[in-house]
Write a protein that holds these residues in place. Structure first.
Motif, PDB file in Angstrom:
ATOM      1  N   THR A 199      27.829  15.810  16.789  1.00 27.45           N
ATOM      2  CA  THR A 199      28.860  14.773  16.829  1.00 27.45           C
ATOM      3  C   THR A 199      28.240  13.428  17.174  1.00 27.45           C
ATOM      4  N   ALA A 200      27.309  13.420  18.117  1.00 26.73           N
ATOM      5  CA  ALA A 200      26.642  12.170  18.516  1.00 26.73           C
ATOM      6  C   ALA A 200      25.840  11.573  17.358  1.00 26.73           C
ATOM      7  N   GLU A 201      25.169  12.419  16.580  1.00 26.75           N
ATOM      8  CA  GLU A 201      24.400  11.930  15.429  1.00 26.75           C
ATOM      9  C   GLU A 201      25.325  11.354  14.359  1.00 26.75           C
ATOM     10  N   ILE A 202      26.421  12.038  14.105  1.00 31.05           N
ATOM     11  CA  ILE A 202      27.390  11.544  13.114  1.00 31.05           C
ATOM     12  C   ILE A 202      27.954  10.203  13.563  1.00 31.05           C
ATOM     13  N   GLU A 203      28.281  10.090  14.844  1.00 31.52           N
ATOM     14  CA  GLU A 203      28.815   8.837  15.375  1.00 31.52           C
ATOM     15  C   GLU A 203      27.794   7.713  15.261  1.00 31.52           C
ATOM     16  N   ALA A 204      26.528   8.010  15.551  1.00 37.65           N
ATOM     17  CA  ALA A 204      25.479   6.991  15.446  1.00 37.65           C
ATOM     18  C   ALA A 204      25.316   6.514  14.006  1.00 37.65           C
ATOM     19  N   ILE A 205      25.337   7.439  13.069  1.00 43.34           N
ATOM     20  CA  ILE A 205      25.191   7.089  11.655  1.00 43.34           C
ATOM     21  C   ILE A 205      26.388   6.275  11.178  1.00 43.34           C
ATOM     22  N   THR A 206      27.584   6.699  11.522  1.00 39.93           N
ATOM     23  CA  THR A 206      28.761   5.963  11.053  1.00 39.93           C
ATOM     24  C   THR A 206      28.911   4.621  11.776  1.00 39.93           C
ATOM     25  N   HIS A 207      28.429   4.540  13.001  1.00 40.87           N
ATOM     26  CA  HIS A 207      28.441   3.254  13.710  1.00 40.87           C
ATOM     27  C   HIS A 207      27.505   2.268  13.010  1.00 40.87           C
ATOM     28  N   GLU A 208      26.369   2.760  12.564  1.00 42.95           N
ATOM     29  CA  GLU A 208      25.372   1.918  11.909  1.00 42.95           C
ATOM     30  C   GLU A 208      25.786   1.521  10.491  1.00 42.95           C
TER      31      GLU A 208
END
Length: 108
Positions: free
Chosen positions: A38-47
């Protein structure tokens, strides 16, 4: 450096080969075999926002209406191969796709 992609993606193969030829230490992350957290997905979508999803792909086009209407995080969690590829994390810097500018920035 982490390259997120799938092993059958020609662009991911090309990027990985170029980075390794430039002497870069690259960890290949198969998002199908090792699903994103979830943290990786959030980081990618934030970027990258909605640019992280390849809406031209057959994977995206196969989504039902509910999933197409869902947020980007839900789409990636449901089917990680919907990501535009490759996504490259180099420390705190992120790159989406593999083009001449990305190659120049990462292989120099």
């Amino acid at each position: 450096m982490i390259l997120y992609g799938i092993p059958t993606c020609d662009t991911c193969k090309k990027a990985l080969k170029a980075l390794q030829a430039a002497g870069k230490e690259v960890t290949f992350r198969d998002v199908r075999a090792q699903p994103l957290t979830t943290a990786e997905i959030e980081a990618i979508t934030h970027e990258f926002g909605d640019r992280a999803v390849n809406k031209q792909s057959t994977t995206y086009r196969a989504f039902n209406d509910f999933l197409k209407a869902s947020d980007i995080e839900a789409q990636i969690a449901a089917q990680p191969t919907v990501l535009k590829r490759p996504i490259i994390q180099n420390g705190t810097t992120w790159h989406l796709g593999w083009d001449a500018a990305t190659e120049a920035a990462l292989t120099a």
